[in-house]
Structures are given as structure tokens and as C-alpha cells.
Design an enzyme around this catalytic site. Structure first.
Site, PDB file in Angstrom:
ATOM      1  N   SER A 162      -6.128  -0.646  13.282  1.00 30.22           N
ATOM      2  CA  SER A 162      -6.947   0.672  13.405  1.00 30.22           C
ATOM      3  C   SER A 162      -7.544   0.627  14.902  1.00 30.22           C
ATOM      4  CB  SER A 162      -7.975   0.623  12.206  1.00 30.22           C
ATOM      5  OG  SER A 162      -8.724   1.452  12.746  1.00 30.22           O
ATOM      6  N   GLY A 215      -6.216   6.263  14.652  1.00 27.76           N
ATOM      7  CA  GLY A 215      -7.548   6.718  14.689  1.00 27.76           C
ATOM      8  C   GLY A 215      -7.725   7.486  13.227  1.00 27.76           C
ATOM      9  N   VAL A 258      -6.819   9.371  10.327  1.00 28.28           N
ATOM     10  CA  VAL A 258      -5.855  10.224   9.589  1.00 28.28           C
ATOM     11  C   VAL A 258      -6.308  10.412   8.135  1.00 28.28           C
ATOM     12  CG1 VAL A 258      -3.494   9.407   8.727  1.00 28.28           C
ATOM     13  CG2 VAL A 258      -4.378   8.055  10.547  1.00 28.28           C
ATOM     14  N   THR A 316      -6.456  10.799   4.643  1.00 27.58           N
ATOM     15  CA  THR A 316      -5.781  10.186   3.487  1.00 27.58           C
ATOM     16  C   THR A 316      -6.657   9.849   2.390  1.00 27.58           C
ATOM     17  OG1 THR A 316      -6.085   7.920   4.327  1.00 27.58           O
ATOM     18  CG2 THR A 316      -3.829   8.842   5.006  1.00 27.58           C
ATOM     19  N   GLY A 357       0.870  -1.312  -0.093  1.00 24.78           N
ATOM     20  CA  GLY A 357       0.032   0.005   0.158  1.00 24.78           C
ATOM     21  C   GLY A 357       0.745   1.120   0.008  1.00 24.78           C
ATOM     22  N   ALA A 358       1.920   1.294  -0.690  1.00 22.58           N
ATOM     23  CA  ALA A 358       2.940   2.325  -0.699  1.00 22.58           C
ATOM     24  C   ALA A 358       2.534   3.497  -1.910  1.00 22.58           C
ATOM     25  CB  ALA A 358       4.327   1.837  -1.113  1.00 22.58           C
ATOM     26  N   TYR A 373     -15.475  -3.677   8.394  1.00 22.27           N
ATOM     27  CA  TYR A 373     -13.998  -2.997   8.374  1.00 22.27           C
ATOM     28  C   TYR A 373     -13.569  -3.209   9.683  1.00 22.27           C
ATOM     29  CZ  TYR A 373     -10.218   0.314   8.424  1.00 22.27           C
ATOM     30  OH  TYR A 373      -9.065   0.951   8.691  1.00 22.27           O
ATOM     31  N   ASN A 386       0.478  -2.699   5.198  1.00 26.52           N
ATOM     32  CA  ASN A 386      -0.172  -1.402   5.336  1.00 26.52           C
ATOM     33  C   ASN A 386      -1.449  -1.438   4.292  1.00 26.52           C
ATOM     34  OD1 ASN A 386      -0.442   1.712   5.605  1.00 26.52           O
ATOM     35  ND2 ASN A 386      -0.207   1.190   3.356  1.00 26.52           N
TER      36      ASN A 386
HETATM   37  P1  NDP Z   1      -4.991   5.259   1.255  1.00 23.98           P
HETATM   38  O1  NDP Z   1      -6.492   4.803   0.452  1.00 23.98           O
HETATM   39  O2  NDP Z   1      -4.540   6.366   1.126  1.00 23.98           O
HETATM   40  O3  NDP Z   1      -4.097   3.972   1.021  1.00 23.98           O
HETATM   41  C1  NDP Z   1      -4.275   2.649   0.885  1.00 23.98           C
HETATM   42  C2  NDP Z   1      -3.258   1.948   0.365  1.00 23.98           C
HETATM   43  O4  NDP Z   1      -3.534   0.348   0.318  1.00 23.98           O
HETATM   44  C3  NDP Z   1      -3.299   2.560  -1.065  1.00 23.98           C
HETATM   45  O5  NDP Z   1      -1.405   2.321  -1.534  1.00 23.98           O
HETATM   46  C4  NDP Z   1      -3.716   1.151  -1.858  1.00 23.98           C
HETATM   47  O6  NDP Z   1      -3.000   1.110  -3.102  1.00 23.98           O
HETATM   48  C5  NDP Z   1      -3.458   0.027  -1.004  1.00 23.98           C
HETATM   49  N1  NDP Z   1      -4.454  -1.156  -1.467  1.00 23.98           N
HETATM   50  C6  NDP Z   1      -5.690  -1.063  -1.120  1.00 23.98           C
HETATM   51  N2  NDP Z   1      -6.344  -2.370  -1.616  1.00 23.98           N
HETATM   52  C7  NDP Z   1      -5.194  -2.807  -2.209  1.00 23.98           C
HETATM   53  C8  NDP Z   1      -4.872  -4.206  -3.096  1.00 23.98           C
HETATM   54  N3  NDP Z   1      -6.131  -4.875  -3.097  1.00 23.98           N
HETATM   55  N4  NDP Z   1      -3.873  -4.422  -3.282  1.00 23.98           N
HETATM   56  C9  NDP Z   1      -2.725  -3.720  -3.089  1.00 23.98           C
HETATM   57  N5  NDP Z   1      -2.934  -2.631  -2.453  1.00 23.98           N
HETATM   58  C10 NDP Z   1      -3.976  -2.139  -1.969  1.00 23.98           C
HETATM   59  O7  NDP Z   1      -5.529   4.990   2.868  1.00 23.98           O
HETATM   60  P2  NDP Z   1      -4.660   5.030   4.231  1.00 23.98           P
HETATM   61  O8  NDP Z   1      -3.164   5.134   3.940  1.00 23.98           O
HETATM   62  O9  NDP Z   1      -5.015   5.757   5.370  1.00 23.98           O
HETATM   63  O10 NDP Z   1      -4.551   3.309   4.633  1.00 23.98           O
HETATM   64  C11 NDP Z   1      -3.484   2.432   4.860  1.00 23.98           C
HETATM   65  C12 NDP Z   1      -3.900   1.735   5.843  1.00 23.98           C
HETATM   66  O11 NDP Z   1      -3.936   2.344   7.040  1.00 23.98           O
HETATM   67  C13 NDP Z   1      -5.093   0.462   5.654  1.00 23.98           C
HETATM   68  O12 NDP Z   1      -4.709  -0.721   6.376  1.00 23.98           O
HETATM   69  C14 NDP Z   1      -6.140   1.402   6.442  1.00 23.98           C
HETATM   70  O13 NDP Z   1      -7.065   0.373   6.858  1.00 23.98           O
HETATM   71  C15 NDP Z   1      -5.305   1.754   7.717  1.00 23.98           C
HETATM   72  N6  NDP Z   1      -6.000   2.683   8.575  1.00 23.98           N
HETATM   73  C16 NDP Z   1      -6.367   4.274   7.987  1.00 23.98           C
HETATM   74  C17 NDP Z   1      -6.791   4.992   8.956  1.00 23.98           C
HETATM   75  C18 NDP Z   1      -7.385   6.290   8.332  1.00 23.98           C
HETATM   76  O14 NDP Z   1      -7.969   7.094   8.873  1.00 23.98           O
HETATM   77  N7  NDP Z   1      -7.081   6.706   7.298  1.00 23.98           N
HETATM   78  C19 NDP Z   1      -6.957   4.654  10.268  1.00 23.98           C
HETATM   79  C20 NDP Z   1      -6.478   3.364  10.717  1.00 23.98           C
HETATM   80  C21 NDP Z   1      -6.072   2.494   9.999  1.00 23.98           C
HETATM   81  P3  NDP Z   1      -3.501   0.632  -4.621  1.00 23.98           P
HETATM   82  O15 NDP Z   1      -5.111   1.354  -4.650  1.00 23.98           O
HETATM   83  O16 NDP Z   1      -2.566   1.584  -5.443  1.00 23.98           O
HETATM   84  O17 NDP Z   1      -3.607  -0.555  -4.647  1.00 23.98           O
HETATM   85  C1  8X3 Z   2      -9.652   4.082   9.978  1.00 18.82           C
HETATM   86  C2  8X3 Z   2     -10.153   5.130  11.295  1.00 18.82           C
HETATM   87  O1  8X3 Z   2     -12.261   5.439  12.560  1.00 18.82           O
HETATM   88  O2  8X3 Z   2     -12.430   5.694  10.211  1.00 18.82           O
HETATM   89  O3  8X3 Z   2      -9.258   2.630  10.394  1.00 18.82           O
HETATM   90  O4  8X3 Z   2     -12.463   3.307  11.205  1.00 18.82           O
HETATM   91  S1  8X3 Z   2     -11.769   4.780  11.373  1.00 18.82           S
END
Ligand code: NDP
Ligand code: 8X3
Length: 257
Positions: free
Chosen positions: A144, A188, A190, A192, A13-14, A157, A91
Site C-alpha cells: 500500500s 493508493g 481504491v 472496495t 482475499g478473493a 496499518y 492480497n
Molecule cells: P476488501 O475488504 O474488499 O477485500 C479484502 C479481502 O481480504 C477480502 O477478500 C477478505 O476476505 C480478505 N481477508 C481479510 N482478512 C482475512 C483473513 N483473516 N483471512 C482470509 N482472508 C481475509 O479490501 P481490498 O480489496 O481493498 O483489500 C485487498 C488488499 O489491498 C488488502 O491487503 C489491503 O490492505 C490492500 N489495499 C487496499 C487499498 C484500498 O484503498 N482499498 C489500498 C492499498 C492496499 P474475507 O473477509 O471473506 O475473509
Molecule cells: C489503503 C490505502 O490510504 O486508505 O492501503 O491506507 S489508505
């Protein structure tokens, strides 16, 4: 402190958000990066930026983390110079929808469980044996706050992130007696692309999630990941819950309106 200079760090997920911030921070600290996600154009752009800024060497592995055969084959057959992964950052993940469970979309459920739980397991199962063999390694799972308790409409989720919590705990137990470390970071809110993805591209609705409060930034989470992996080798940061000051738990936030 453990240095990450010249360590090989695989980040799933980079292409966005927390994963991209981790890539930047590890690049700045001198690590070599294996960048994984589906959007290869994003990975290429990120790798070019990091090359220019920090002379970072990156290997791009574009794939869908849900595809068991591809994940297994790509991660088992990394080029020789990239095989010895020191740090795995699990991630990649997403949420889809905020429907009540009894009105939920089953395709959304499959996507979340397949990426957040099964994808994380495929990567872990393929890469951790090498860490055990080499006697070094660190797995960082991005869970999360949602894994600690459900919120309305969060159902599947939240369940997927509760699974990440249990898997992280189980992996730590199973690796006891080896030097391989396991950390789960539980953010919590973030800001993005997370909510844009959750609402299937509805940017206006996504904005409302972070309205009138100060959310975390992806760099706030990358800071915690970096802290965890740079502790002395005998220290395991097992679990870190990181929330904005404006958030108490999965259901209570303070909005200034
Ligand atoms: P983004 O949507 O910005 O990033 C998600 C990343 O995951 C992207 O790089 C995407 O890449 C990759 N991804 C999703 N599905 C796939 C797949 N099927 N195969 C490969 N890569 C995949 O969200 P975040 O950075 O916020 O999320 C990152 C992690 O953090 C997740 O696990 C999310 O659940 C967790 N998280 C986020 C929070 C928030 O509030 N934002 C809070 C808590 C946890 P691509 O689409 O190019 O494949
Ligand atoms: C992402 C945080 O509270 O939107 O895991 O589910 S929340």
C-alpha cells in the site's frame, strides 16, 4: 510476453475488492484459480460466475489467513492437480480503525498484523519452496501507499504495509539466483469494502473516504498485477505505486468541493 493461460494462480482475499478483480481478469485470460478467503459463499458465487463466463476451473479454499496451522496444512496438501502454484497473489488484508496510536484498540492491531503480515508470511513460506523446486513462479504482494509513510491514525496499518514492503524486498533478495519473480503493488485509494471493514461496518463513514474525488477501482490494480506477471521471463517488476490522479501521497488528496 508470458501467458497466464492454464497457469495456476492462488489468490488470497478473493472474496471481494482487488482479489475478486484479479480473479476475474486471470479467469478471462485462461488461468486456473485457487480462491482463498473466509467467506465461502462469496467464493462459490465468484467461481460459478467465472465458470459460466470463461469456463474457469476453480478450487475453493475457505480459510482464515491468520490461522497458521490451517494455512500451512491446506496449502501443503492441495489436490495433486492444483499443487504446482505458478502465481501467488498475497492480497488478503485489512485495516481496522483510525485511532491515534495511544488510544488504539489492541485487538484491531492484532488482527491487522496477523492478517497483513503473518498471514502473508505463512502463505509465502508454504508455497514458495515448490516454486523454487520447479524453477518457475511469481509472488505478487499487495502492499500500500501506506507502507511508504504513515498518515494520522494509520499507525499500525501503515506499519503492517511497511512490513509487506520490507518482506517483498527481502524475498526478492533471497530468491536471487532462481527464476522466481517478486512484485509488490502499492495502491493508493481504491474503492472496495476496505473502508467499511476499517470502520467496523459503518458504511456512511466509509463513503466519506472516497467523497468528491475519483478513487481507483479494483480493476485498476488487477491491471497492474496482470501487467507484472505477463512481462517476459527475464523482467521483474519489483515495485509499483499506483494512485488516483486526485491523490499525491498518503496524506494529500484533492477533493472537488
Ligand atoms: P476488501 O475488504 O474488499 O477485500 C479484502 C479481502 O481480504 C477480502 O477478500 C477478505 O476476505 C480478505 N481477508 C481479510 N482478512 C482475512 C483473513 N483473516 N483471512 C482470509 N482472508 C481475509 O479490501 P481490498 O480489496 O481493498 O483489500 C485487498 C488488499 O489491498 C488488502 O491487503 C489491503 O490492505 C490492500 N489495499 C487496499 C487499498 C484500498 O484503498 N482499498 C489500498 C492499498 C492496499 P474475507 O473477509 O471473506 O475473509
Ligand atoms: C489503503 C490505502 O490510504 O486508505 O492501503 O491506507 S489508505
Amino acid at each position: 510476453m508470458v501467458s497466464v493461460k492454464d497457469q495456476i494462480v492462488l489468490i488470497t482475499g478473493a472474496s471481494s475488492g482487488i482479489g475478486a478483480s484479479c480473479a476475474r481478469q486471470f479467469a478471462e485470460a485462461g488461468a486456473k484459480l485457487v480462491l482463498v478467503a473466509r467467506r465461502d459463499d462469496r467464493l462459490e458465487e465468484l467461481a460459478a460466475q467465472l465458470k459460466q463466463a470463461f469456463n474457469t476451473e476453480s478450487l475453493l479454499v475457505p480459510l482464515d489467513i491468520r490461522d497458521r496451522a490451517t494455512v500451512t496444512s491446506e496449502f501443503s496438501n492441495l489436490p495433486m492437480a492444483w499443487k504446482s502454484i505458478d502465481i501467488l497473489i498475497n492480497n488478503a488484508g485489512l485495516s481496522r480503525g483510525l485511532n491515534k496510536l495511544h488510544q488504539g484498540n489492541i485487538d484491531d492491531w492484532e488482527e491487522m498484523i496477523d492478517a497483513n503480515v503473518k498471514g502473508l508470511l505463512y502463505a509465502t513460506r508454504t508455497l514458495v519452496p515448490g516454486m523454487v523446486e520447479r524453477g518457475r513462479g511469481h509472488v505478487v504482494n499487495i502492499g500500500s501507499i501506506a507502507g511508504r509513510g504513515a498518515y494520522p491514525g494509520g499507525n499500525v496499518y501503515c506499519a503492517s504495509k511497511a512490513a509487506v514492503r520490507a518482506i517483498s524486498d527481502g524475498l526478492k533478495q533471497d530468491l536471487l539466483g532462481t527464476p522466481v519473480r517478486v512484485t509488490e503493488v502499492e495502491p493508493g485509494l481504491v474503492e472496495t469494502e476496505f473502508s467499511i471493514v476499517r470502520f467496523h461496518g459503518d458504511r456512511d463513514r466509509a463513503k466519506t473516504v472516497y467523497e468528491d474525488l475519483t478513487p481507483l477501482t479494483p480493476d485498476d490494480i488487477a491491471d497492474v498485477v496482470m501487467f507484472s506477471v505477463t512481462r517476459p521471463a527475464h523482467v521483474n517488476i519489483s515495485e509499483v505505486l499506483v494512485v488516483p490522479v486526485d491523490q499525491a501521497n498518503a496524506t494529500q488528496v484533492h477533493r472537488r468541493r
